[in-house]
Scaffold this motif. Structure first.
Motif, mmCIF file in Angstrom:
data_model
loop_
_atom_site.group_PDB
_atom_site.id
_atom_site.type_symbol
_atom_site.label_atom_id
_atom_site.label_comp_id
_atom_site.label_asym_id
_atom_site.label_seq_id
_atom_site.Cartn_x
_atom_site.Cartn_y
_atom_site.Cartn_z
ATOM 1 N N UNK A 1 1.537 4.688 -0.695
ATOM 2 C CA UNK A 1 0.960 4.125 0.515
ATOM 3 C C UNK A 1 1.945 4.236 1.668
ATOM 4 N N UNK A 2 1.486 4.629 2.865
ATOM 5 C CA UNK A 2 2.379 4.614 4.018
ATOM 6 C C UNK A 2 2.986 3.228 4.233
ATOM 7 N N UNK A 3 4.228 3.214 4.700
ATOM 8 C CA UNK A 3 4.982 1.964 4.798
ATOM 9 C C UNK A 3 4.237 0.889 5.580
ATOM 10 N N UNK A 4 3.714 1.241 6.760
ATOM 11 C CA UNK A 4 3.087 0.215 7.605
ATOM 12 C C UNK A 4 1.912 -0.449 6.897
ATOM 13 N N UNK A 5 1.069 0.338 6.234
ATOM 14 C CA UNK A 5 -0.066 -0.247 5.513
ATOM 15 C C UNK A 5 0.416 -1.066 4.320
ATOM 16 N N UNK A 6 1.477 -0.612 3.650
ATOM 17 C CA UNK A 6 1.952 -1.329 2.466
ATOM 18 C C UNK A 6 2.482 -2.712 2.823
ATOM 19 N N UNK A 7 3.004 -2.885 4.038
ATOM 20 C CA UNK A 7 3.495 -4.196 4.455
ATOM 21 C C UNK A 7 2.348 -5.198 4.523
ATOM 22 N N UNK A 8 1.234 -4.817 5.160
ATOM 23 C CA UNK A 8 0.087 -5.719 5.248
ATOM 24 C C UNK A 8 -0.516 -5.981 3.873
ATOM 25 N N UNK A 9 -0.564 -4.962 3.017
ATOM 26 C CA UNK A 9 -1.126 -5.139 1.676
ATOM 27 C C UNK A 9 -0.248 -6.092 0.863
ATOM 28 N N UNK B 1 1.358 -21.825 -0.806
ATOM 29 C CA UNK B 1 1.423 -20.728 0.164
ATOM 30 C C UNK B 1 0.033 -20.554 0.768
ATOM 31 N N UNK B 2 -0.138 -21.055 1.962
ATOM 32 C CA UNK B 2 -1.457 -21.062 2.601
ATOM 33 C C UNK B 2 -1.581 -20.014 3.707
ATOM 34 N N UNK B 3 -0.614 -19.104 3.776
ATOM 35 C CA UNK B 3 -0.692 -18.058 4.799
ATOM 36 C C UNK B 3 -1.915 -17.178 4.558
ATOM 37 N N UNK B 4 -2.683 -16.967 5.588
ATOM 38 C CA UNK B 4 -3.884 -16.147 5.492
ATOM 39 C C UNK B 4 -3.474 -14.680 5.543
ATOM 40 N N UNK B 5 -3.959 -13.851 4.616
ATOM 41 C CA UNK B 5 -3.613 -12.424 4.656
ATOM 42 C C UNK B 5 -4.048 -11.793 5.977
ATOM 43 N N UNK B 6 -3.343 -10.769 6.412
ATOM 44 C CA UNK B 6 -3.688 -10.125 7.683
ATOM 45 C C UNK B 6 -4.976 -9.319 7.602
ATOM 46 N N UNK B 7 -5.598 -9.119 8.727
ATOM 47 C CA UNK B 7 -6.710 -8.183 8.906
ATOM 48 C C UNK B 7 -7.947 -8.527 8.076
ATOM 49 N N UNK B 8 -8.074 -9.790 7.644
ATOM 50 C CA UNK B 8 -9.236 -10.184 6.865
ATOM 51 C C UNK B 8 -9.226 -9.693 5.439
ATOM 52 N N UNK B 9 -8.081 -9.260 4.945
ATOM 53 C CA UNK B 9 -7.976 -8.799 3.558
ATOM 54 C C UNK B 9 -8.007 -9.984 2.608
ATOM 55 N N UNK B 10 -8.456 -9.798 1.379
ATOM 56 C CA UNK B 10 -8.567 -10.921 0.442
ATOM 57 C C UNK B 10 -7.205 -11.372 -0.085
#
Length: 251
Positions: free
Chosen positions: A134-142, A152-161
């Motif tokens: 996976x490209x680095x930038x996408x892997x960070x969000x994943x 840990x109640x942080x909501x994942x970015x971009x609406x990901x589960x």
């Protein structure tokens, strides 16, 4: 090349055993899969490449504590590298220690042309359960999808589960997350229910079978870019299709 301009490749496999030949074999397999690649350098403490005239012997001697040392192509502008370490049982799926193989490829024409072959070669030789490139930038969000603690109640970015921590997964054969290119062993594919000829027609158009009966499945035609709405939707659809990934399926 900055850290943000690279393709991360990771494979999760059964833990190494005494005199395990897989580390050297994986390095040889990566070189065969990437035309012209020679991983015959190590990196000094100050970041300089140092040639390894007896690379295989050095790797064998350095394979300990469940992992193997980093080797690279010696090119500081377009680095290619691979190393491995052990994920201990108390933080690994099913309470079973795992061998993690980590590689880095450049996102240039050579790297993009070879990445699927490299992922397949590394995963098959490592006897991997699953893996991804996976490209680095996408892997960070994943990576930010993982909930490692109940508080840990942080909501994942971009609406990901939200996906559970690796240590809470019930089996090492179930993939923890998705990536751009996904390697699923035969056991992993069975665990997530892939392939279904109807529901997975689009994925199958970008998939190929491996010699061991596993699969390499490409999520998008071009490298995954979550700033592209079509790529983000493709990732979300794949998570919806495979709720077992990330430990999200109901027990």
């Amino acid at each position: 090349m900055t850290a943000k301009r690279k393709i991360n490749l990771t494979v999760y496999a059964p833990a190494l055993v005494s005199k395990d030949p897989r580390p050297v074999a994986v390095v040889h397999g990566m070189e065969r899969a990437f035309p012209g690649l020679r991983l015959e350098w190590r990196v000094s403490e100050d970041g300089r490449p140092i040639a390894l005239p007896q690379r295989d012997a050095w790797l064998t001697a350095g394979t300990k504590d469940g992992g193997f040392p980093l080797v690279c192509n010696g090119n500081e502008s377009l680095p290619v590298m691979i190393s491995g370490w052990e994920s201990p049982a108390d933080s690994a799926p099913g309470g079973q220690s795992q061998w993690e193989v980590h590689a880095q490829l450049p996102p240039n024409e050579g790297g993009l042309t070879a990445v699927a072959d490299v992922l397949e070669a590394v995963a098959e030789i490592a006897r991997g359960h699953w893996g991804h490139a996976t490209p680095f930038r996408a892997s960070v969000d994943i990576a930010r999808q993982t909930r490692n603690r109940p508080d840990d109640l942080e909501v994942p970015p971009r609406g990901l589960p939200v996906i559970t921590s690796p240590g809470a997964m019930r089996s090492p054969e179930i993939p923890h997350r998705l990536g751009w290119l996904n390697y699923w062993s035969a056991a992993a594919a069975r665990a997530i229910g892939f392939p279904d000829p109807v529901r997975d027609a689009e994925l199958l158009s970008r998939a190929r079978r491996t010699p061991s009966g596993g699969w390499v499945v490409q999520l998008t035609d071009t490298p995954l870019d979550l700033d592209d709405p079509a790529h983000l939707e493709a990732l979300k659809r794949a998570y919806e299709r495979f709720p077992e990934i990330g430990g999200r399926a109901a027990p």
